[in-house]
Design a protein around this motif. Structure first.
Motif, mmCIF file in Angstrom:
data_model
loop_
_atom_site.group_PDB
_atom_site.id
_atom_site.type_symbol
_atom_site.label_atom_id
_atom_site.label_comp_id
_atom_site.label_asym_id
_atom_site.label_seq_id
_atom_site.Cartn_x
_atom_site.Cartn_y
_atom_site.Cartn_z
ATOM 1 N N LEU A 152 46.172 9.937 -28.936
ATOM 2 C CA LEU A 152 46.633 10.402 -27.717
ATOM 3 C C LEU A 152 47.583 9.907 -26.816
ATOM 4 O O LEU A 152 48.353 10.335 -26.157
ATOM 5 N N PHE B 41 38.889 12.735 -23.454
ATOM 6 C CA PHE B 41 38.184 12.666 -24.632
ATOM 7 C C PHE B 41 37.230 11.539 -24.871
ATOM 8 O O PHE B 41 37.481 10.419 -24.162
ATOM 9 N N LEU C 272 33.651 13.452 -31.711
ATOM 10 C CA LEU C 272 35.019 13.439 -30.480
ATOM 11 C C LEU C 272 34.691 14.764 -29.683
ATOM 12 O O LEU C 272 34.686 16.036 -30.201
ATOM 13 N N ASP C 273 34.558 14.605 -28.246
ATOM 14 C CA ASP C 273 34.623 15.465 -27.512
ATOM 15 C C ASP C 273 35.527 15.722 -26.346
ATOM 16 O O ASP C 273 36.354 14.802 -26.224
ATOM 17 N N VAL C 274 35.622 17.058 -25.752
ATOM 18 C CA VAL C 274 36.600 16.939 -24.394
ATOM 19 C C VAL C 274 35.515 17.458 -23.369
ATOM 20 O O VAL C 274 34.780 18.254 -23.588
ATOM 21 N N VAL D 224 40.806 8.566 -22.038
ATOM 22 C CA VAL D 224 39.713 8.591 -22.961
ATOM 23 C C VAL D 224 38.213 8.020 -22.279
ATOM 24 O O VAL D 224 38.853 6.943 -21.322
ATOM 25 N N ARG E 12 30.194 18.977 -22.780
ATOM 26 C CA ARG E 12 30.995 18.335 -23.699
ATOM 27 C C ARG E 12 31.251 19.497 -24.679
ATOM 28 O O ARG E 12 30.520 20.449 -25.034
ATOM 29 N N VAL F 282 35.655 18.484 -30.297
ATOM 30 C CA VAL F 282 37.294 18.621 -30.517
ATOM 31 C C VAL F 282 37.279 19.680 -31.970
ATOM 32 O O VAL F 282 38.074 20.364 -32.129
#
Length: 255
Positions: free
Chosen positions: A8, A70, A89-91, A163, A183, A186
């Motif tokens: 990122l 993220f 891993l989420d956004v 992050v 959430r 990804v």
């Protein structure tokens, strides 16, 4: 193998010094409007991220910022496995209230317009995220800002990439603005079962843009385009995936 944070950060570094749609607008540090109805035209410049190249010419009234955050928001893994990102891993996203005058009911990043007291647009993104989701900003590590782009709603938006080092509880703070804060893994966003194409018309011209079918609804428009650009630049999503779709999703833009 590089970490998610390194990947990122590379996205931010790639566009260092590239502002995108240059303009001077009300509502930001050191900004002045260039006359009534001033607009910004973003050209097809390869130095710009995909979302900035896709934008057209819109009148700009005010600066705004969104927080693209993220992190591992919980221990629930993605439904669709991926070889390029961790399953946790989420956004962070939210769904706007159906009663809003602008973009009612749409899924979006936390964010909003610059206000007096915001020293930078990073401050704007963090303040808005706190107001909308209740997150603790002390746990957020900002990696940098991405090039600006004008939107059809009259804002010049700066995505702030970050992050979540110390996740905190999130939930709608004011249901009149946001009815859901959630959430999204990804890895699920990278799945062919989730990705899709939207088709719509504006001023008689056809547009095709990336979108995602989420449990909470259809993620499309500005948010989906920015997210797709970041996923692609991070090396998680293959380029050229937005091929002609046999069954594109028809949508009607609402400012």
């Amino acid at each position: 193998m590089s970490t998610v944070r390194e990947q990122l950060q590379a996205v931010v570094d790639k566009y260092a010094g590239v502002r995108g749609g240059e303009s001077e607008v009300d509502g930001g540090p050191g900004a002045e409007l260039r006359g009534e109805g001033a607009g910004v035209e973003v050209v097809n410049d390869e130095r710009l991220p995909m979302y900035a190249r896709l934008r057209g010419k819109f009148p700009v009234r005010k600066r705004a910022a969104v927080l693209v955050l993220f992190g591992a928001l919980d221990s629930i893994p993605a439904v669709h496995p991926s070889e390029v990102v961790p399953s946790d891993l989420d956004v962070l996203l939210l769904r706007r209230s159906d009663g809003l005058r602008s973009h009612a009911g749409q899924i979006a990043f936390p964010g909003g317009g610059w206000e007096e007291g915001d020293e930078t647009l990073v401050d704007t993104a963090l303040r808005e995220a706190v107001e909308e989701t209740g997150l603790d900003p002390d746990g957020v590590k900002v990696l940098g800002t991405l090039p600006v782009t004008p939107t059809v709603s009259g804002y010049e938006v700066t995505p702030v990439l970050a992050v979540w080092e110390k996740p905190s509880k999130v939930a709608p703070v004011d249901v009149n603005e946001s009815v859901d804060v959630f959430r999204t893994p990804v890895a699920d966003l990278l799945s062919d079962d989730v990705r899709c194409i939207t088709e719509f018309e504006r001023n008689g011209k056809p547009f095709r843009m990336p979108a995602y079918r989420l449990q909470q609804g259809l993620l499309w428009g500005f948010t989906a385009t920015v997210l797709t650009s970041i996923l692609t630049d991070a090396g998680w999503l293959e380029t050229g995936w937005m091929r002609p779709s046999a069954n594109p999703v028809k949508v009607e833009p609402k400012v």
